[in-house]
Design a protein around this motif. Structure first.
Motif, PDB file in Angstrom:
ATOM      1  N   SER A  36      10.096  -6.322  -9.570  1.00 36.95           N
ATOM      2  CA  SER A  36       9.624  -7.692  -9.796  1.00 36.95           C
ATOM      3  C   SER A  36      10.643  -8.741  -9.380  1.00 36.95           C
ATOM      4  N   GLY A  37      11.849  -8.275  -9.028  1.00 39.02           N
ATOM      5  CA  GLY A  37      12.905  -9.191  -8.644  1.00 39.02           C
ATOM      6  C   GLY A  37      13.250  -9.106  -7.167  1.00 39.02           C
ATOM      7  N   VAL A  38      14.313  -8.369  -6.840  1.00 38.83           N
ATOM      8  CA  VAL A  38      14.818  -8.368  -5.469  1.00 38.83           C
ATOM      9  C   VAL A  38      13.848  -7.727  -4.484  1.00 38.83           C
ATOM     10  N   TYR A  39      13.129  -6.664  -4.884  1.00 36.69           N
ATOM     11  CA  TYR A  39      12.157  -6.074  -3.960  1.00 36.69           C
ATOM     12  C   TYR A  39      11.053  -7.079  -3.638  1.00 36.69           C
ATOM     13  N   ARG A  40      10.641  -7.823  -4.632  1.00 40.28           N
ATOM     14  CA  ARG A  40       9.601  -8.843  -4.401  1.00 40.28           C
ATOM     15  C   ARG A  40      10.126  -9.935  -3.467  1.00 40.28           C
ATOM     16  N   GLU A  41      11.387 -10.323  -3.639  1.00 44.00           N
ATOM     17  CA  GLU A  41      11.967 -11.338  -2.764  1.00 44.00           C
ATOM     18  C   GLU A  41      12.115 -10.824  -1.341  1.00 44.00           C
ATOM     19  N   LEU A  42      12.532  -9.569  -1.210  1.00 38.35           N
ATOM     20  CA  LEU A  42      12.635  -8.979   0.129  1.00 38.35           C
ATOM     21  C   LEU A  42      11.262  -8.908   0.785  1.00 38.35           C
ATOM     22  N   ARG A  43      10.273  -8.488   0.022  1.00 33.94           N
ATOM     23  CA  ARG A  43       8.904  -8.413   0.552  1.00 33.94           C
ATOM     24  C   ARG A  43       8.451  -9.776   1.053  1.00 33.94           C
ATOM     25  N   ASN A  44       8.669 -10.808   0.251  1.00 33.71           N
ATOM     26  CA  ASN A  44       8.252 -12.154   0.649  1.00 33.71           C
ATOM     27  C   ASN A  44       9.016 -12.643   1.871  1.00 33.71           C
ATOM     28  N   SER A  45      10.298 -12.303   1.932  1.00 41.31           N
ATOM     29  CA  SER A  45      11.117 -12.734   3.066  1.00 41.31           C
ATOM     30  C   SER A  45      10.625 -12.126   4.370  1.00 41.31           C
ATOM     31  N   PHE A  46      10.327 -10.820   4.353  1.00 38.38           N
ATOM     32  CA  PHE A  46       9.842 -10.165   5.578  1.00 38.38           C
ATOM     33  C   PHE A  46       8.402 -10.557   5.887  1.00 38.38           C
ATOM     34  N   ALA A  47       7.582 -10.747   4.863  1.00 40.91           N
ATOM     35  CA  ALA A  47       6.170 -11.086   5.079  1.00 40.91           C
ATOM     36  C   ALA A  47       6.001 -12.495   5.619  1.00 40.91           C
TER      37      ALA A  47
ATOM     38  N   PHE B 131       4.652  -2.831 -22.087  1.00 39.20           N
ATOM     39  CA  PHE B 131       5.043  -2.758 -20.677  1.00 39.20           C
ATOM     40  C   PHE B 131       6.564  -2.714 -20.581  1.00 39.20           C
ATOM     41  N   PRO B 132       7.114  -1.842 -19.730  1.00 40.64           N
ATOM     42  CA  PRO B 132       8.577  -1.672 -19.649  1.00 40.64           C
ATOM     43  C   PRO B 132       9.268  -2.794 -18.874  1.00 40.64           C
ATOM     44  N   HIS B 133       9.179  -4.013 -19.393  1.00 38.20           N
ATOM     45  CA  HIS B 133       9.763  -5.166 -18.697  1.00 38.20           C
ATOM     46  C   HIS B 133      11.271  -5.029 -18.511  1.00 38.20           C
ATOM     47  N   GLU B 134      11.939  -4.341 -19.433  1.00 37.65           N
ATOM     48  CA  GLU B 134      13.393  -4.254 -19.392  1.00 37.65           C
ATOM     49  C   GLU B 134      13.899  -3.070 -18.581  1.00 37.65           C
ATOM     50  N   LEU B 135      12.993  -2.259 -18.075  1.00 39.96           N
ATOM     51  CA  LEU B 135      13.390  -1.118 -17.264  1.00 39.96           C
ATOM     52  C   LEU B 135      14.070  -1.605 -15.980  1.00 39.96           C
TER      53      LEU B 135
END
Length: 223
Positions: free
Chosen positions: A143-154, A132-136
């Protein structure tokens, strides 16, 4: 050199991302045209007004202008953030089920402790055995900032608590996202959804390259 042939799952995912991108363009263009039409109508309506009367009339229409210039685009982009993220999570989960079934793996996705895209990535990597391309860079964003933004708006309407404002400011510095530090309010700019979709497309394409390179076979067929 012959061009690599996409498998059916990559084709379906790319089609889905293309549809999301097309939808974003349709709505962004529509909202932009509505605002432009409103501005043109206002200028025509007030062409014979004095500057004072024009300002007064503009104040009466400020709520309508705010909806078209800010509220509608903000609501649309935040909802698209959730839709794009949900699409990525759904497709990763589907890939987990597919590869798990093909390899007759008894461990279920729900058996893992984590959740969402993190759990799916671990299942594909550790359980299925596909690199899996974890380092991409794009995966780190998903898995980082987009996930945090998603959680913040949700969960909090895009509002960041005071103690988290500085960290969020640093994380979004290279993204088309603004942060009102006084109110802790996040705002997604017009290019945000396009950027998110582009990063998702790069990630999935790289993932399927890794699938190919893993060279794992089941009954003579690629997984």
């Amino acid at each position: 050199m012959s061009q690599r042939r996409m498998n059916i799952y990559q084709l379906v995912i790319n089609l889905g991302l293309n549809e999301l991108e097309e939808y974003v363009t349709e709505i962004e263009d529509f909202l932009e045209q509505r605002l432009k039409s409103f501005d043109e109508w206002f200028e025509e309506k007030t062409k014979d007004f004095s500057e004072e009367d024009k300002d007064t009339y503009g104040e009466h229409l400020s709520d309508e202008y705010h909806k078209l210039a800010d509220a509608f685009p903000t609501t649309f982009r935040s909802s698209m953030l959730l839709n794009i993220y949900s699409f990525i999570e759904k497709e990763l989960n589907q890939l987990c089920f597919h590869y798990g079934n093909r390899k007759d793996i008894r461990i279920e996705l729900n058996d893992l402790r984590d959740s969402g895209v993190i759990r799916a990535s671990k299942y594909i990597d550790k359980v299925v055995g596909i690199n899996f391309p974890h380092e991409l860079t794009e995966w780190k964003l998903i898995s980082g900032v987009y996930r945090e933004l998603r959680n913040s708006f949700a969960h909090n309407g895009g509002i960041i608590r005071e103690q988290g404002i500085q960290k969020m400011k640093e994380k979004i510095s290279d993204l088309p996202v603004s942060l009102n530090e006084r109110h802790g309010e996040l705002k997604l700019e017009k290019e945000f959804c396009y950027k998110f979709i582009k990063d998702a497309r790069i990630f999935f394409n790289e993932f399927f390259l890794d699938v190919d390179q893993s060279n794992q076979k089941l009954d003579g067929n690629e997984i």
